[in-house]
Design an enzyme around this catalytic site. Structure first.
Site, PDB file in Angstrom:
ATOM      1  N   HIS A 203     -19.010   0.832 -18.380  1.00  0.00           N
ATOM      2  CA  HIS A 203     -18.028   0.684 -17.299  1.00  0.00           C
ATOM      3  C   HIS A 203     -17.035   1.828 -17.181  1.00  0.00           C
ATOM      4  O   HIS A 203     -16.233   1.847 -16.259  1.00  0.00           O
ATOM      5  CB  HIS A 203     -17.258  -0.638 -17.449  1.00  0.00           C
ATOM      6  CG  HIS A 203     -16.255  -0.600 -18.562  1.00  0.00           C
ATOM      7  ND1 HIS A 203     -16.584  -0.877 -19.858  1.00  0.00           N
ATOM      8  CD2 HIS A 203     -14.934  -0.303 -18.577  1.00  0.00           C
ATOM      9  CE1 HIS A 203     -15.519  -0.761 -20.629  1.00  0.00           C
ATOM     10  NE2 HIS A 203     -14.506  -0.406 -19.878  1.00  0.00           N
TER      11      HIS A 203
HETATM   12  C1  UD1 Z   1     -10.316  -1.368 -16.407  1.00  0.00           C
HETATM   13  C2  UD1 Z   1      -9.488  -0.428 -17.274  1.00  0.00           C
HETATM   14  C3  UD1 Z   1     -10.317   0.037 -18.460  1.00  0.00           C
HETATM   15  C4  UD1 Z   1     -10.881  -1.146 -19.229  1.00  0.00           C
HETATM   16  C5  UD1 Z   1     -11.652  -2.053 -18.273  1.00  0.00           C
HETATM   17  C6  UD1 Z   1     -12.091  -3.287 -19.002  1.00  0.00           C
HETATM   18  C7  UD1 Z   1      -7.829   0.989 -16.122  1.00  0.00           C
HETATM   19  C8  UD1 Z   1      -7.549   2.322 -15.564  1.00  0.00           C
HETATM   20  N1  UD1 Z   1      -9.094   0.771 -16.512  1.00  0.00           N
HETATM   21  O1  UD1 Z   1     -11.401  -0.611 -15.879  1.00  0.00           O
HETATM   22  O2  UD1 Z   1      -9.481   0.778 -19.344  1.00  0.00           O
HETATM   23  O3  UD1 Z   1     -11.730  -0.665 -20.238  1.00  0.00           O
HETATM   24  O4  UD1 Z   1     -10.793  -2.451 -17.193  1.00  0.00           O
HETATM   25  O5  UD1 Z   1     -13.129  -3.947 -18.356  1.00  0.00           O
HETATM   26  O6  UD1 Z   1      -6.954   0.164 -16.182  1.00  0.00           O
HETATM   27  N2  UD1 Z   1     -13.921  -5.149  -9.824  1.00  0.00           N
HETATM   28  C9  UD1 Z   1     -14.410  -6.297  -9.271  1.00  0.00           C
HETATM   29  N3  UD1 Z   1     -13.944  -7.490  -9.743  1.00  0.00           N
HETATM   30  C10 UD1 Z   1     -13.014  -7.580 -10.721  1.00  0.00           C
HETATM   31  C11 UD1 Z   1     -12.519  -6.395 -11.268  1.00  0.00           C
HETATM   32  C12 UD1 Z   1     -12.973  -5.188 -10.830  1.00  0.00           C
HETATM   33  O7  UD1 Z   1     -15.259  -6.267  -8.379  1.00  0.00           O
HETATM   34  O8  UD1 Z   1     -12.637  -8.709 -11.102  1.00  0.00           O
HETATM   35  C13 UD1 Z   1     -14.471  -3.848  -9.362  1.00  0.00           C
HETATM   36  C14 UD1 Z   1     -13.772  -3.266  -8.155  1.00  0.00           C
HETATM   37  O9  UD1 Z   1     -14.726  -2.625  -7.372  1.00  0.00           O
HETATM   38  C15 UD1 Z   1     -12.862  -2.218  -8.793  1.00  0.00           C
HETATM   39  C16 UD1 Z   1     -13.674  -1.742  -9.977  1.00  0.00           C
HETATM   40  O10 UD1 Z   1     -14.355  -2.902 -10.422  1.00  0.00           O
HETATM   41  O11 UD1 Z   1     -12.565  -1.166  -7.917  1.00  0.00           O
HETATM   42  C17 UD1 Z   1     -12.845  -1.171 -11.107  1.00  0.00           C
HETATM   43  O12 UD1 Z   1     -11.856  -2.098 -11.551  1.00  0.00           O
HETATM   44  P1  UD1 Z   1     -10.523  -1.565 -12.271  1.00  0.00           P
HETATM   45  O13 UD1 Z   1      -9.750  -2.719 -12.793  1.00  0.00           O
HETATM   46  O14 UD1 Z   1      -9.800  -0.610 -11.382  1.00  0.00           O
HETATM   47  O15 UD1 Z   1     -11.060  -0.705 -13.461  1.00  0.00           O
HETATM   48  P2  UD1 Z   1     -12.145  -1.065 -14.575  1.00  0.00           P
HETATM   49  O16 UD1 Z   1     -13.279  -0.124 -14.408  1.00  0.00           O
HETATM   50  O17 UD1 Z   1     -12.415  -2.523 -14.567  1.00  0.00           O
HETATM   51  N1  UDP Z   2     -17.137  -8.713 -22.988  1.00  0.00           N
HETATM   52  C1  UDP Z   2     -17.452  -9.982 -22.506  1.00  0.00           C
HETATM   53  N2  UDP Z   2     -18.434 -10.088 -21.568  1.00  0.00           N
HETATM   54  C2  UDP Z   2     -19.108  -9.008 -21.087  1.00  0.00           C
HETATM   55  C3  UDP Z   2     -18.782  -7.718 -21.596  1.00  0.00           C
HETATM   56  C4  UDP Z   2     -17.784  -7.606 -22.532  1.00  0.00           C
HETATM   57  O1  UDP Z   2     -16.860 -10.983 -22.930  1.00  0.00           O
HETATM   58  O2  UDP Z   2     -19.993  -9.193 -20.230  1.00  0.00           O
HETATM   59  C5  UDP Z   2     -16.076  -8.592 -23.995  1.00  0.00           C
HETATM   60  C6  UDP Z   2     -16.466  -7.823 -25.231  1.00  0.00           C
HETATM   61  O3  UDP Z   2     -17.119  -8.654 -26.172  1.00  0.00           O
HETATM   62  C7  UDP Z   2     -15.122  -7.322 -25.729  1.00  0.00           C
HETATM   63  C8  UDP Z   2     -14.370  -7.058 -24.434  1.00  0.00           C
HETATM   64  O4  UDP Z   2     -15.022  -7.836 -23.437  1.00  0.00           O
HETATM   65  O5  UDP Z   2     -14.445  -8.337 -26.454  1.00  0.00           O
HETATM   66  C9  UDP Z   2     -14.442  -5.609 -24.096  1.00  0.00           C
HETATM   67  O6  UDP Z   2     -14.019  -5.406 -22.807  1.00  0.00           O
HETATM   68  P1  UDP Z   2     -14.467  -4.164 -21.930  1.00  0.00           P
HETATM   69  O7  UDP Z   2     -15.719  -3.601 -22.452  1.00  0.00           O
HETATM   70  O8  UDP Z   2     -14.440  -4.620 -20.516  1.00  0.00           O
HETATM   71  O9  UDP Z   2     -13.239  -3.157 -22.094  1.00  0.00           O
HETATM   72  P2  UDP Z   2     -12.781  -2.116 -23.206  1.00  0.00           P
HETATM   73  O10 UDP Z   2     -12.821  -2.774 -24.531  1.00  0.00           O
HETATM   74  O11 UDP Z   2     -13.675  -0.931 -23.105  1.00  0.00           O
HETATM   75  O12 UDP Z   2     -11.402  -1.756 -22.781  1.00  0.00           O
END
Ligand code: UD1
Ligand code: UDP
Length: 359
Positions: A203
């Protein structure tokens, strides 16, 4: 003491669960959900499954560019803090929700406690690196998961209010693993067998928003000679559709695309995988704790201990490197793992330090 907890993204719900449970034995907590993540399987499922109290406020900010998203959160958090006047604000990790929460509090002279402080990738292009550096520098209490994190802070001149407590994700895992094994039927549902599949999660912006990296990852996944279970983060799904790559994965018999899974399902998927391929911070740690070899699809990691221990290989996204790392992991007897993430009592330590500091 009245503590305002700020969460917004998937890993923050998981981190807050054990801390909130401990916090509520001694103090009053209000939970502010920024709404950064909002799909059922990115947010509500964790509150339900992990018994996290319902947020007192959901700012409903949603997705957008960094400045827009962080700005709306800043405004929303400030409004709640003005109304609630907490004694302390608690933030987690390195997302835009973390920075917005910390900045809103700091400008109002409310002390900030940062859980998972001191992590560094030393790659300033990562939004997470910017968020964590800025948050650490405006926090009064910095709770570090590892010794490396403490040293990173010291190098930046941050020496007061720094505590090595261990990792709250380890607490969450210890608390939930037996429950997951009992309750989750994900392997049966997916018709997968322990040790016979690779688990992949992707991601990071550097992988999803860079077409060459995304293509490389897709190519590597389709060339692996075991089934690959791939729970798709919504960001990755959106980019795969834009790049016309989703179909390519969907028609491949070996890659099983599934929606994001719940935490209990994820613990079962990680613990039974032959190898984990990921760019997630949390998943790298979980693989290490559960004794599953990890291949990290990045050039650097904040969790350097897992690499030094031989349980994590940094490959970036080149297919040849990923495939040869899988072979290497399969053919190597990995050493015994040291407990680098604490003793599963990080949440208790955090709350007792908070209580002491604000008596
Ligand atoms: C965010 C965090 C990242 C973290 C990740 C965990 C920042 C800059 N990034 O990244 O550090 O590792 O969360 O998962 O804060 N979207 C949906 N539904 C949702 C959420 C997101 O469709 O419920 C889609 C949207 O298209 C959105 C994209 O995901 O534009 C990115 O979401 P965003 O929260 O901006 O960043 P993440 O990539 O999720
Ligand atoms: N996780 C989850 N379901 C998923 C993918 C990840 O519950 O489909 C959990 C994972 O086990 C870990 C946390 O989400 O506890 C990690 O989150 P993510 O990878 O979104 O973010 P990051 O840790 O890179 O910030």
């Amino acid at each position: 003491m009245k503590i305002a907890t700020i969460v917004g993204a998937r890993p923050q719900f998981i981190k807050a669960a054990p801390v909130s449970r401990e916090l509520r034995k001694h103090h009053q907590e209000i939970i502010i959900h920024t709404g950064q993540h909002y799909d059922y399987n990115m947010s509500a499922v964790f509150f339900e499954e992990m018994d996290i109290p319902r947020p007192d406020y959901n700012l409903g900010v949603g997705s957008g560019n960094h400045g827009w998203q962080t700005g709306r959160m800043l405004e929303g958090v400030e409004e709640v803090l003005l109304k609630e006047s907490p004694d302390l604000v608690l933030v987690y990790g390195d997302t835009n929700s973390t920075l917005a929460g910390a900045l809103a509090a700091s400008k109002m002279h409310i002390p900030v406690a940062h859980v998972e402080a001191g992590l560094r990738s030393y790659n300033k292009r990562m939004p997470e690196e910017q968020n964590r550096v800025l948050t650490d520098h405006i926090s009064s209490l910095l709770f570090c998961p590892t010794e490396t994190a403490v040293q990173n802070l010291h190098r930046e001149g941050i020496t007061t209010g720094v505590y090595l407590v261990g990792d709250v994700m380890y607490d969450a895992l210890v608390y939930n693993l037996a429950i997951a094994r009992e309750k989750s039927d994900i392997l049966e549902r997916l018709q997968m067998f322990p040790g016979e599949y690779v688990l992949a999660t992707v991601h990071r912006a550097e992988n999803t928003d860079d077409l060459a990296n995304l293509q490389n990852i897709v190519e590597a996944l389709t060339r692996i000679d075991s089934p690959v279970v791939f729970p798709l983060h919504p960001r990755t799904k959106a980019r795969l559709i834009e790049a016309d790559l989703l179909n390519f994965l969907e028609v491949n018999d070996c890659v099983l695309l599934i929606p994001p899974v719940s935490y209990l399902d994820m613990l079962v998927l990680v613990s039974n995988a032959e190898v984990v391929l990921t760019d997630s911070g949390g998943v790298q740690k979980e693989a290490y704790i559960l004794g599953v070899p990890c291949i990290t699809l990045r050039e650097e990691t904040e969790w350097v201990e897992t690499v030094a221990a031989g349980w994590n290989i940094l490959t970036g996204t080149r297919p040849e490197k990923i495939l040869s790392a899988i072979m290497r992991m399969r053919s190597t007897d990995l050493p015994e793992r040291k407990p680098v993430f604490g003793d599963g009592q990080a949440s208790m330590k955090i709350i007792s330090i908070l209580s002491r500091n604000f008596e």
